[in-house]
Design a protein around this motif. Structure first.
Motif, mmCIF file in Angstrom:
data_model
loop_
_atom_site.group_PDB
_atom_site.id
_atom_site.type_symbol
_atom_site.label_atom_id
_atom_site.label_comp_id
_atom_site.label_asym_id
_atom_site.label_seq_id
_atom_site.Cartn_x
_atom_site.Cartn_y
_atom_site.Cartn_z
ATOM 1 N N GLU A 1 -18.096 -24.646 58.420
ATOM 2 C CA GLU A 1 -17.991 -25.252 57.094
ATOM 3 C C GLU A 1 -16.661 -25.984 56.905
ATOM 4 O OE1 GLU A 1 -20.393 -22.891 53.849
ATOM 5 O OE2 GLU A 1 -18.995 -21.527 54.834
ATOM 6 N N TYR A 2 -15.639 -25.543 57.599
ATOM 7 C CA TYR A 2 -14.331 -26.184 57.488
ATOM 8 C C TYR A 2 -14.252 -27.488 58.289
ATOM 9 C CZ TYR A 2 -12.477 -22.031 55.163
ATOM 10 O OH TYR A 2 -12.245 -21.016 54.260
ATOM 11 N N ARG A 3 -15.275 -27.795 59.048
ATOM 12 C CA ARG A 3 -15.257 -28.967 59.920
ATOM 13 C C ARG A 3 -16.200 -30.066 59.463
ATOM 14 N NH1 ARG A 3 -14.762 -25.605 65.685
ATOM 15 N NH2 ARG A 3 -12.690 -24.758 65.175
ATOM 16 N N ILE A 4 -16.775 -29.887 58.280
ATOM 17 C CA ILE A 4 -17.609 -30.922 57.678
ATOM 18 C C ILE A 4 -17.108 -31.159 56.254
ATOM 19 C CG2 ILE A 4 -19.639 -30.412 59.107
ATOM 20 C CD1 ILE A 4 -20.790 -28.781 56.849
ATOM 21 N N PRO A 5 -17.412 -32.302 55.662
ATOM 22 C CA PRO A 5 -16.923 -32.583 54.301
ATOM 23 C C PRO A 5 -17.330 -31.484 53.323
ATOM 24 C CG PRO A 5 -17.833 -34.559 55.283
ATOM 25 C CD PRO A 5 -18.163 -33.438 56.227
ATOM 26 N N ALA A 6 -16.368 -31.087 52.490
ATOM 27 C CA ALA A 6 -16.624 -29.987 51.562
ATOM 28 C C ALA A 6 -15.711 -30.099 50.355
ATOM 29 C CB ALA A 6 -16.386 -28.649 52.260
ATOM 30 N N PRO A 7 -16.183 -29.666 49.192
ATOM 31 C CA PRO A 7 -15.311 -29.630 48.011
ATOM 32 C C PRO A 7 -14.268 -28.523 48.146
ATOM 33 C CG PRO A 7 -17.405 -28.595 47.524
ATOM 34 C CD PRO A 7 -17.544 -29.188 48.898
ATOM 35 N N GLU A 8 -13.242 -28.602 47.327
ATOM 36 C CA GLU A 8 -12.254 -27.542 47.259
ATOM 37 C C GLU A 8 -12.466 -26.719 45.991
ATOM 38 O OE1 GLU A 8 -8.267 -28.968 47.641
ATOM 39 O OE2 GLU A 8 -8.413 -29.032 49.830
ATOM 40 N N VAL A 9 -12.062 -25.469 46.054
ATOM 41 C CA VAL A 9 -12.154 -24.566 44.909
ATOM 42 C C VAL A 9 -10.840 -23.803 44.772
ATOM 43 C CG1 VAL A 9 -14.660 -24.256 45.050
ATOM 44 C CG2 VAL A 9 -13.141 -22.748 46.350
ATOM 45 N N GLU A 10 -10.631 -23.212 43.608
ATOM 46 C CA GLU A 10 -9.487 -22.334 43.416
ATOM 47 C C GLU A 10 -9.882 -20.907 43.786
ATOM 48 O OE1 GLU A 10 -7.923 -22.695 39.485
ATOM 49 O OE2 GLU A 10 -6.811 -24.528 39.991
ATOM 50 N N ASN A 11 -8.964 -20.201 44.412
ATOM 51 C CA ASN A 11 -9.211 -18.828 44.832
ATOM 52 C C ASN A 11 -7.975 -18.000 44.478
ATOM 53 O OD1 ASN A 11 -10.593 -16.694 46.033
ATOM 54 N ND2 ASN A 11 -9.626 -17.061 48.025
ATOM 55 N N SER A 12 -8.187 -16.864 43.806
ATOM 56 C CA SER A 12 -7.069 -16.079 43.284
ATOM 57 C C SER A 12 -7.112 -14.644 43.796
ATOM 58 C CB SER A 12 -7.099 -16.065 41.753
ATOM 59 O OG SER A 12 -7.005 -17.368 41.232
ATOM 60 N N PHE A 13 -5.923 -14.048 43.924
ATOM 61 C CA PHE A 13 -5.797 -12.682 44.420
ATOM 62 C C PHE A 13 -4.370 -12.195 44.196
ATOM 63 C CE2 PHE A 13 -6.226 -15.850 47.865
ATOM 64 C CZ PHE A 13 -4.880 -16.060 48.129
ATOM 65 N N ALA A 14 -4.164 -10.887 44.385
ATOM 66 C CA ALA A 14 -2.835 -10.281 44.252
ATOM 67 C C ALA A 14 -2.232 -10.087 45.633
ATOM 68 C CB ALA A 14 -2.935 -8.944 43.532
ATOM 69 N N VAL A 15 -1.000 -10.577 45.813
ATOM 70 C CA VAL A 15 -0.297 -10.449 47.090
ATOM 71 C C VAL A 15 1.115 -9.936 46.851
ATOM 72 C CG1 VAL A 15 -1.638 -12.258 48.237
ATOM 73 C CG2 VAL A 15 0.445 -12.865 46.983
ATOM 74 N N MET A 16 1.716 -9.438 47.931
ATOM 75 C CA MET A 16 3.103 -9.012 47.873
ATOM 76 C C MET A 16 3.978 -10.114 48.453
ATOM 77 S SD MET A 16 5.100 -6.679 46.803
ATOM 78 C CE MET A 16 3.973 -5.311 46.527
ATOM 79 N N THR A 17 5.002 -10.493 47.718
ATOM 80 C CA THR A 17 5.952 -11.512 48.139
ATOM 81 C C THR A 17 7.344 -10.881 48.223
ATOM 82 O OG1 THR A 17 6.662 -12.245 45.947
ATOM 83 C CG2 THR A 17 4.572 -13.149 46.797
ATOM 84 N N PRO A 18 8.337 -11.600 48.758
ATOM 85 C CA PRO A 18 9.708 -11.049 48.761
ATOM 86 C C PRO A 18 10.218 -10.721 47.368
ATOM 87 C CG PRO A 18 9.538 -12.882 50.285
ATOM 88 C CD PRO A 18 8.244 -12.832 49.548
ATOM 89 N N GLU A 19 9.643 -11.375 46.351
ATOM 90 C CA GLU A 19 10.044 -11.109 44.971
ATOM 91 C C GLU A 19 9.182 -10.030 44.314
ATOM 92 O OE1 GLU A 19 9.390 -14.368 46.072
ATOM 93 O OE2 GLU A 19 11.522 -14.442 46.612
ATOM 94 N N GLY A 20 8.238 -9.460 45.051
ATOM 95 C CA GLY A 20 7.365 -8.428 44.500
ATOM 96 C C GLY A 20 5.924 -8.904 44.379
ATOM 97 N N ARG A 21 5.104 -8.101 43.676
ATOM 98 C CA ARG A 21 3.693 -8.429 43.528
ATOM 99 C C ARG A 21 3.530 -9.701 42.713
ATOM 100 N NH1 ARG A 21 -0.017 -8.620 39.756
ATOM 101 N NH2 ARG A 21 -2.185 -8.001 40.173
#
Length: 270
Positions: free
Chosen positions: A185-205
């Motif tokens: 699917e990543y190798r043919i034309p496709a729309p983009e979407v927003e995707n959200s989640f919680a991650v840990m960064t150097p500044e915290g969650r």
């Protein structure tokens, strides 16, 4: 009423490893496994025995890979099974634990991947929703570099698996669970979407939103049926389960052509 006796066949670590070898699993190869424990029959030792049998068939220099998805680390606005009240969304976004590959449980992929995830020496990739877990000498290299804005594409373990000529084993699972098709699917034309989640960064969650390719398993069952008809797919039995074995690269190349012809990108939004 008394509990009815279990139905067979009786499977053990030894019998399953023998079935895997008979199917064609080779010592030293890299194998991406999608699985269903219940499809195998009655397994003495349950999911632990299944993982042991896979490692036995692959040998000390083989590498076992499984999907280790944790889809509940996502925007509650998109939850459907079950949905939650809209009034809860802000608090859920603020409180979902940040993804930790050591502790985040798998969801929706079965007990065998969860067992691999917690196996001594297992390595897990960094994506908070679509990670993979692996055991073996290639595990660290295959799991490295899983980008947050690339669930199942070029910067995911799927592309690394394609590069090292890994094969897919559908162990009692259908083609609708075949993640290799997503790489196409990543190798043919496709729309983009927003995707959200919680991650840990150097500044915290942090609650993080990225933009990336839209993906869907819509019509993967039809794609798989055509793939099996047109391409060499090894098919046999492991315990009571129907098992299929084929190269990742073959599945991706076929899916890229099939999806471009048979599934309009306008059919879905993500």
């Amino acid at each position: 009423m008394p509990t009815p006796p279990p139905t067979g066949p009786l499977c053990t670590r030894t019998s399953l490893a023998a079935d895997l070898r008979e199917l064609g699993v080779r010592p030293g190869e890299t194998l991406l496994v999608h699985s269903s424990l219940s499809a195998l029959g009655w397994v003495s030792g349950g999911q632990i025995a299944v993982v042991q049998s896979l490692l036995d068939a692959l040998g000390e220099i083989g590498t076992l890979v499984v999907p280790a998805q944790s889809s509940d680390n996502s925007d509650p606005a998109e939850w459907e099974n079950p949905p939650v009240p809209e009034s809860w969304w802000p608090e859920i976004r603020a409180s979902i634990p940040a993804y930790d590959p050591r502790t985040a449980p798998t969801r929706g992929v079965g007990v065998i991947p969860e067992t691999v995830r917690t196996w001594p020496g297992a390595v897990r990739s960094a994506h908070p929703q679509t990670s993979f877990a692996a055991i073996g000498p290639r595990a660290a290299a295959l799991m490295d570099g899983h980008a947050l804005d690339c669930r199942l594409g070029e910067r995911s373990p799927l592309a690394r698996l394609e590069e090292v000529h890994a094969r897919v084993l559908l162990l009692g699972a259908g083609f609708d669970s075949c993640t290799s098709f997503h790489l196409a699917e990543y190798r043919i034309p496709a729309p983009e979407v927003e995707n959200s989640f919680a991650v840990m960064t150097p500044e915290g969650r942090r609650w993080t939103t990225v933009r990336e390719r839209s993906i869907s398993d819509e019509r993967f069952d039809e794609l798989g049926a055509d793939f099996e008809r047109d391409r060499p797919v090894v098919r046999g039995k492991v315990g009571a389960a129907t098992a299929r074995l084929f190269p990742v690269a073959d599945a991706v190349a076929y899916a890229e052509r099939w999806l471009d012809i048979h599934r309009s990108r306008a059919e879905f939004a993500g």
